[in-house]
Motif scaffolding. Structure first.
Motif, PDB file in Angstrom:
ATOM      1  N   LEU A  50      31.431   7.926  21.091  1.00 19.66           N
ATOM      2  CA  LEU A  50      30.248   8.144  20.256  1.00 19.66           C
ATOM      3  C   LEU A  50      29.253   9.052  20.984  1.00 19.66           C
ATOM      4  N   ALA A  51      29.144   8.844  22.317  1.00 17.62           N
ATOM      5  CA  ALA A  51      28.227   9.670  23.111  1.00 17.62           C
ATOM      6  C   ALA A  51      28.627  11.143  23.044  1.00 17.62           C
ATOM      7  N   ALA A  52      29.943  11.400  23.115  1.00 17.22           N
ATOM      8  CA  ALA A  52      30.423  12.778  23.071  1.00 17.22           C
ATOM      9  C   ALA A  52      30.168  13.410  21.706  1.00 17.22           C
ATOM     10  N   ALA A  53      30.212  12.590  20.650  1.00 15.32           N
ATOM     11  CA  ALA A  53      29.938  13.109  19.309  1.00 15.32           C
ATOM     12  C   ALA A  53      28.455  13.419  19.162  1.00 15.32           C
ATOM     13  N   GLN A  54      27.617  12.499  19.654  1.00 16.48           N
ATOM     14  CA  GLN A  54      26.171  12.704  19.521  1.00 16.48           C
ATOM     15  C   GLN A  54      25.673  13.866  20.380  1.00 16.48           C
ATOM     16  N   TYR A  55      26.371  14.102  21.492  1.00 17.02           N
ATOM     17  CA  TYR A  55      26.023  15.228  22.365  1.00 17.02           C
ATOM     18  C   TYR A  55      26.109  16.551  21.589  1.00 17.02           C
ATOM     19  N   GLN A  56      27.082  16.638  20.684  1.00 15.28           N
ATOM     20  CA  GLN A  56      27.310  17.891  19.955  1.00 15.28           C
ATOM     21  C   GLN A  56      26.510  17.991  18.668  1.00 15.28           C
ATOM     22  N   LEU A  57      25.862  16.877  18.307  1.00 15.71           N
ATOM     23  CA  LEU A  57      25.160  16.800  17.020  1.00 15.71           C
ATOM     24  C   LEU A  57      24.155  17.947  16.776  1.00 15.71           C
ATOM     25  N   PRO A  58      23.241  18.237  17.733  1.00 20.03           N
ATOM     26  CA  PRO A  58      22.265  19.305  17.472  1.00 20.03           C
ATOM     27  C   PRO A  58      22.932  20.660  17.221  1.00 20.03           C
ATOM     28  N   ARG A  59      23.984  20.965  18.007  1.00 19.79           N
ATOM     29  CA  ARG A  59      24.658  22.260  17.857  1.00 19.79           C
ATOM     30  C   ARG A  59      25.271  22.415  16.464  1.00 19.79           C
ATOM     31  N   ILE A  60      26.001  21.375  16.031  1.00 17.13           N
ATOM     32  CA  ILE A  60      26.682  21.466  14.732  1.00 17.13           C
ATOM     33  C   ILE A  60      25.661  21.536  13.590  1.00 17.13           C
ATOM     34  N   ALA A  61      24.629  20.707  13.693  1.00 11.60           N
ATOM     35  CA  ALA A  61      23.616  20.684  12.635  1.00 11.60           C
ATOM     36  C   ALA A  61      22.959  22.055  12.501  1.00 11.60           C
ATOM     37  N   GLU A  62      22.670  22.681  13.653  1.00 11.03           N
ATOM     38  CA  GLU A  62      22.018  23.990  13.597  1.00 11.03           C
ATOM     39  C   GLU A  62      22.963  25.050  13.039  1.00 11.03           C
ATOM     40  N   ALA A  63      24.221  25.042  13.504  1.00 10.15           N
ATOM     41  CA  ALA A  63      25.183  26.044  13.043  1.00 10.15           C
ATOM     42  C   ALA A  63      25.427  25.942  11.545  1.00 10.15           C
TER      43      ALA A  63
END
Lengths: 199, 335
Positions: free
Chosen positions: A143-156
């Motif tokens: 879950l931590a690895a997914a949340q780490y990428q959250l800002p990048r994906i949301a912005e893209a």
């Protein structure tokens, strides 16, 4: 001599009988019952939507785009099947964790992850994003690895972090009774939902 | 001693087959494939590119329509764009069940239960671990029942353990000056010689052949890693062959004439010498008269004996090749 040939005949009969029972009847029984009761699982847990096979729920795919969630490190290989089509597969690395080659690889992966996620919540990178799984094919990340990428994906994708959070939540498997298994996110499912292929 | 044909039929049809059937169905219900189809092709969400040598091209720009791969603005010649992933299927569940119950290695997809299709979730993981331990653990109780002394069962197990039990009886007997006996039968030089062979065949086969392999220059080419990790790769290969196992330290290229021959020899020595020894002991002990249990008999079912047995196993079994096996990981950790 008569006794010896008797034993050989008995042994040959035993091999033949056991081969039929264990090799044929047993296999047919397991296949029949599995196909009848666990049809999807016994056929490789393939995600099929509108007749198109989008992947296997249990096998990872390689994702590199900013708009997709990334999974574990894969060691991709290509081979050609009997129909002449090129297919992708992945395996483990088998490198010693103390080798210089491995150290260099980890440094490269860390640099790449940092660069790709400038808005990530923390400087500490979840280790499953820079290591390969034992099979090179594990479909899940923490879950931590997914949340780490959250800002990048949301912005893209120009979507809100709340919507993104909801997608991750949908694809997360929780611990059973608080002890069995790990909290994990299926990367392929997240990406299929992000692309609107899977509901 | 029992009838071979009866034992073979009963153990296969009454024990192994029903157990395999249950394990196979449980793991198939969790996602281990069980189908006549060998493989399935699925679409990749993101296509991947490989160069002419089959190496993955990282950071490649893929133009699917024109079939062009560019890397840092330059077109990669003879690059191959792949849009499909292979999902290996086959009759996995039925084979994995047999593999688990028989404590074998390798697995259907090559990396044992590390492969998601061979071990899809926590439940299959728990179940596969239990099925590995099931028969060895149950055999302890079987043995206890067969010798009509339930306590015997707890603490002993496979034929190897019987060798150690006889050795323990002998050493303990020597310490207190009693005639060594086991299950009411005298242990004499003939049994002792075989018991020593049973206990030492495996470590000697593993260590001697690993030692030879370490000085054969061609073996170095088979190693995937150098240094301490490489030593473990080699030792593991021989331990695996000697220990009735089927796995290899991943990355170790064991397919050379020298390694094939020495690994096969290790397998034969470490497996059949102990079996021969135990059968020889059994044959000789069957013919002996059963002695009456007296105050002078060394009990083989109390805590004292269990303690002695564990010490002997540690002394002979573990100490003989444990230091060499531990060398790799420890040296690796300290470096």
């Amino acid at each position: 001599m008569k006794k010896k040939s008797h034993v050989i005949g008995k042994a040959a009969g035993m091999v033949l009988t056991m081969t039929i029972i264990c090799g044929v009847l047993y296999t047919i029984a397991v296949t029949g019952i599995s196909q009848l009761f666990f049809h999807d699982k016994a056929n490789g847990s393939v995600i099929e939507i509108d007749g198109k096979k989008y992947g296997c729920e249990l096998l990872a795919q390689q994702f590199t785009g900013d708009e997709y969630m990334w999974g574990r490190i894969m060691n991709l290989s290509v081979f050609t099947d009997q129909d002449g089509n090129a297919k992708m597969y992945s395996g483990p690395s088998n490198l010693s964790s103390k080798s210089e080659e491995y150290e260099k690889l980890i440094d490269e992966r860390v640099a790449k992850i940092r660069e790709a996620n400038p808005d990530a919540d923390t400087d500490k990178i979840p280790e499953d994003l820079v290591t390969c799984s034992g099979s090179g094919l594990d479909p899940d990340i923490s879950l931590a690895a997914a949340q780490y990428q959250l800002p990048r994906i949301a912005e893209a994708r120009g979507m809100s972090e709340e919507d993104m959070e909801a997608v991750i939540d949908e694809c997360t498997t929780h611990k059973i009774l608080g002890i069995f298994g790990e909290e994990r996110v299926n990367v392929l499912k997240v990406n299929l939902m992000l692309d609107g292929i899977m509901e | 001693m029992g009838n071979f044909w009866t034992d073979l039929t009963r153990s296969t049809l009454y024990v192994l087959m029903p157990l395999s059937l249950v394990v196979a169905l449980v793991i198939a219900s969790q996602g281990v494939p069980q189908t006549m189809k060998a493989a399935e092709s699925v679409e990749l969400m993101e296509p991947v590119a490989f160069d002419a040598d089959g190496n993955y091209i990282e950071n490649a720009e893929i133009d699917l329509e024109n079939n062009i791969v560019t890397l840092d603005g330059e077109v990669v010649e003879d690059a191959q764009i792949v849009t499909e992933e292979i999902v290996p299927l086959g009759l996995a569940a039925s084979q994995v069940a047999i593999k688990q119950l028989g404590t074998n290695g390798g697995g259907y997809y090559g990396v044992n239960s590390a492969h998601p299709l061979e071990n899809p979730n926590w439940f299959s993981n728990l179940f596969e671990m239990l099925s590995l331990l099931l028969i060895p653990a149950a055999l302890c109780f079987t043995f206890g029942r067969e010798v009509e002394d339930k306590k015997q069962g707890v603490g002993c197990g496979l034929y190897g353990m019987l060798g150690f039990a006889i050795l323990t009886v002998f050493i303990a007997g020597l310490m207190v000056g009693r005639t060594p006996e086991y299950l009411g039968k005298k242990i004499e030089p003939y049994e002792m010689k075989w018991a020593v062979l049973v206990c030492l065949a495996t470590p000697i086969a593993i260590l001697v052949f690993s030692g030879i392999a370490a000085i054969v220059p061609s073996v170095a080419d088979s190693l995937n890693n150098t240094g301490a990790h490489g030593l473990s790769e080699m030792l593991y290969a021989y331990s695996s062959a000697g220990g009735n196992n089927g796995s290899a330290f991943a990355g170790f290229g064991a397919d050379t004439p020298f390694l094939n021959l020495t690994l096969a020899a290790t397998m034969l020595i470490a497996r059949f010498l102990p079996i021969t020894g135990i059968l020889a002991i059994a044959g000789s002990m069957v013919q002996k008269k059963k002695l009456a249990v007296t105050a002078g008999t060394l009990s083989t079912s109390n805590g004292m004996f269990v303690f002695l047995l564990i010490v002997i196993v540690l002394l002979i079994g573990a100490l003989s090749f444990f230091p060499a096996l531990a060398l790799g990981p420890i040296a690796e950790f300290l470096s």
